[in-house]
Write a protein that holds these residues in place. Sequence first.
Motif, PDB file in Angstrom:
ATOM      1  N   ALA A  62       0.921  -1.132  -0.152  1.00  9.55           N
ATOM      2  CA  ALA A  62       0.002  -0.034   0.040  1.00  9.55           C
ATOM      3  C   ALA A  62       1.021   1.321   0.094  1.00  9.55           C
ATOM      4  CB  ALA A  62      -1.048   0.202   1.245  1.00  9.55           C
ATOM      5  N   ASP A  63       1.777   1.206   0.893  1.00  9.68           N
ATOM      6  CA  ASP A  63       2.904   2.238   0.792  1.00  9.68           C
ATOM      7  C   ASP A  63       3.357   2.715  -0.470  1.00  9.68           C
ATOM      8  OD1 ASP A  63       2.473   2.740   3.655  1.00  9.68           O
ATOM      9  OD2 ASP A  63       4.320   1.844   4.256  1.00  9.68           O
ATOM     10  N   ASP A  64       3.995   1.554  -1.140  1.00 11.25           N
ATOM     11  CA  ASP A  64       4.525   1.665  -2.370  1.00 11.25           C
ATOM     12  C   ASP A  64       3.619   2.291  -3.528  1.00 11.25           C
ATOM     13  OD1 ASP A  64       6.867   0.696  -1.552  1.00 11.25           O
ATOM     14  OD2 ASP A  64       6.688  -1.324  -2.418  1.00 11.25           O
ATOM     15  N   ILE A  65       2.304   1.943  -3.468  1.00 10.03           N
ATOM     16  CA  ILE A  65       1.148   2.106  -4.456  1.00 10.03           C
ATOM     17  C   ILE A  65       0.991   3.740  -4.185  1.00 10.03           C
ATOM     18  CG2 ILE A  65      -1.083   2.216  -5.109  1.00 10.03           C
ATOM     19  CD1 ILE A  65      -1.262  -1.036  -4.722  1.00 10.03           C
ATOM     20  N   PHE A  66       0.721   3.987  -2.981  1.00  7.29           N
ATOM     21  CA  PHE A  66       0.518   5.564  -2.625  1.00  7.29           C
ATOM     22  C   PHE A  66       1.685   6.449  -3.003  1.00  7.29           C
ATOM     23  CE2 PHE A  66      -2.702   3.795   0.443  1.00  7.29           C
ATOM     24  CZ  PHE A  66      -3.778   4.166  -0.179  1.00  7.29           C
ATOM     25  N   SER A  67       2.875   5.774  -3.005  1.00  3.29           N
ATOM     26  CA  SER A  67       4.188   6.841  -3.492  1.00  3.29           C
ATOM     27  C   SER A  67       4.237   6.779  -4.865  1.00  3.29           C
ATOM     28  CB  SER A  67       5.443   6.177  -2.638  1.00  3.29           C
ATOM     29  OG  SER A  67       5.752   4.856  -3.302  1.00  3.29           O
ATOM     30  N   GLY A  68       3.318   6.024  -5.604  1.00  2.00           N
ATOM     31  CA  GLY A  68       3.449   6.507  -7.170  1.00  2.00           C
ATOM     32  C   GLY A  68       3.915   5.210  -7.970  1.00  2.00           C
ATOM     33  N   LYS A  69       4.076   4.194  -7.361  1.00  2.00           N
ATOM     34  CA  LYS A  69       4.866   2.996  -7.813  1.00  2.00           C
ATOM     35  C   LYS A  69       3.796   1.973  -8.369  1.00  2.00           C
ATOM     36  CE  LYS A  69       8.979   3.077  -5.120  1.00  2.00           C
ATOM     37  NZ  LYS A  69       9.693   2.465  -4.149  1.00  2.00           N
ATOM     38  N   ALA A  70       2.324   2.312  -8.489  1.00  2.00           N
ATOM     39  CA  ALA A  70       1.349   1.587  -8.998  1.00  2.00           C
ATOM     40  C   ALA A  70       1.672   0.596 -10.337  1.00  2.00           C
ATOM     41  CB  ALA A  70      -0.058   1.932  -8.981  1.00  2.00           C
ATOM     42  N   LYS A  71       1.858   1.480 -11.116  1.00  2.00           N
ATOM     43  CA  LYS A  71       2.369   0.913 -12.629  1.00  2.00           C
ATOM     44  C   LYS A  71       3.484  -0.004 -12.601  1.00  2.00           C
ATOM     45  CE  LYS A  71      -0.846   1.832 -15.718  1.00  2.00           C
ATOM     46  NZ  LYS A  71      -1.716   0.768 -15.932  1.00  2.00           N
ATOM     47  N   GLU A  72       4.146   0.381 -11.749  1.00  2.00           N
ATOM     48  CA  GLU A  72       5.560  -0.533 -11.912  1.00  2.00           C
ATOM     49  C   GLU A  72       5.181  -1.800 -10.974  1.00  2.00           C
ATOM     50  OE1 GLU A  72       9.630  -0.131  -9.146  1.00  2.00           O
ATOM     51  OE2 GLU A  72       8.921   1.651  -9.838  1.00  2.00           O
ATOM     52  N   LEU A  73       4.549  -1.857 -10.190  1.00  2.00           N
ATOM     53  CA  LEU A  73       4.060  -2.982  -9.391  1.00  2.00           C
ATOM     54  C   LEU A  73       3.057  -3.737  -9.926  1.00  2.00           C
ATOM     55  CD1 LEU A  73       3.841  -1.459  -5.723  1.00  2.00           C
ATOM     56  CD2 LEU A  73       5.573  -3.099  -6.571  1.00  2.00           C
ATOM     57  N   TYR A  74       2.240  -3.295 -10.468  1.00  2.00           N
ATOM     58  CA  TYR A  74       1.027  -3.934 -11.185  1.00  2.00           C
ATOM     59  C   TYR A  74       0.798  -3.350 -12.789  1.00  2.00           C
ATOM     60  CZ  TYR A  74       0.577  -5.465  -6.367  1.00  2.00           C
ATOM     61  OH  TYR A  74       0.843  -6.056  -5.176  1.00  2.00           O
ATOM     62  N   PRO A  75       1.336  -3.548 -13.423  1.00  2.00           N
ATOM     63  CA  PRO A  75       1.404  -2.887 -14.876  1.00  2.00           C
ATOM     64  C   PRO A  75      -0.049  -3.317 -15.683  1.00  2.00           C
ATOM     65  CG  PRO A  75       3.085  -4.359 -14.883  1.00  2.00           C
ATOM     66  CD  PRO A  75       2.798  -4.212 -13.460  1.00  2.00           C
ATOM     67  N   GLU A  76      -0.435  -4.505 -15.249  1.00  2.00           N
ATOM     68  CA  GLU A  76      -1.722  -5.113 -15.699  1.00  2.00           C
ATOM     69  C   GLU A  76      -2.736  -4.401 -15.199  1.00  2.00           C
ATOM     70  OE1 GLU A  76      -0.760  -7.624 -12.415  1.00  2.00           O
ATOM     71  OE2 GLU A  76       0.315  -6.798 -13.792  1.00  2.00           O
TER      72      GLU A  76
END
Length: 99
Positions: A62-76
């Motif tokens: 959740a921290d990573d997603i909120f810090s702007g890494k959503a596309k990097e973590l879950y590109p699909e």
Amino acid sequence: MKAEIKDGKFMGSAKVGPKGQIVIPKEVRDMFDISPGDTIIVLADEKRGIAIERFDTFNQIADDIFSGKAKELYPEHTEEDSISFAKSIRSMKGEINDE
């Protein structure tokens, strides 16, 4: 069958108690550094089964997603879907603290 860890994998058994509780085998608690008082998340899928993970792991996601890494973590997935997922993780923390 004697439960053992081999090649970083474990297979053992646990009985479900009368209140629906299970004991995570010591070998698994040690393998994943699970201690008394830790919070875990239980994931279930009718087709794929049950998974157990420490809350801290999902909180970091959740921290990573909120810090702007959503596309990097879950590109699909869309960014909106990833943020919704992160919000649901955060809402679990409130439920967990209320128990």
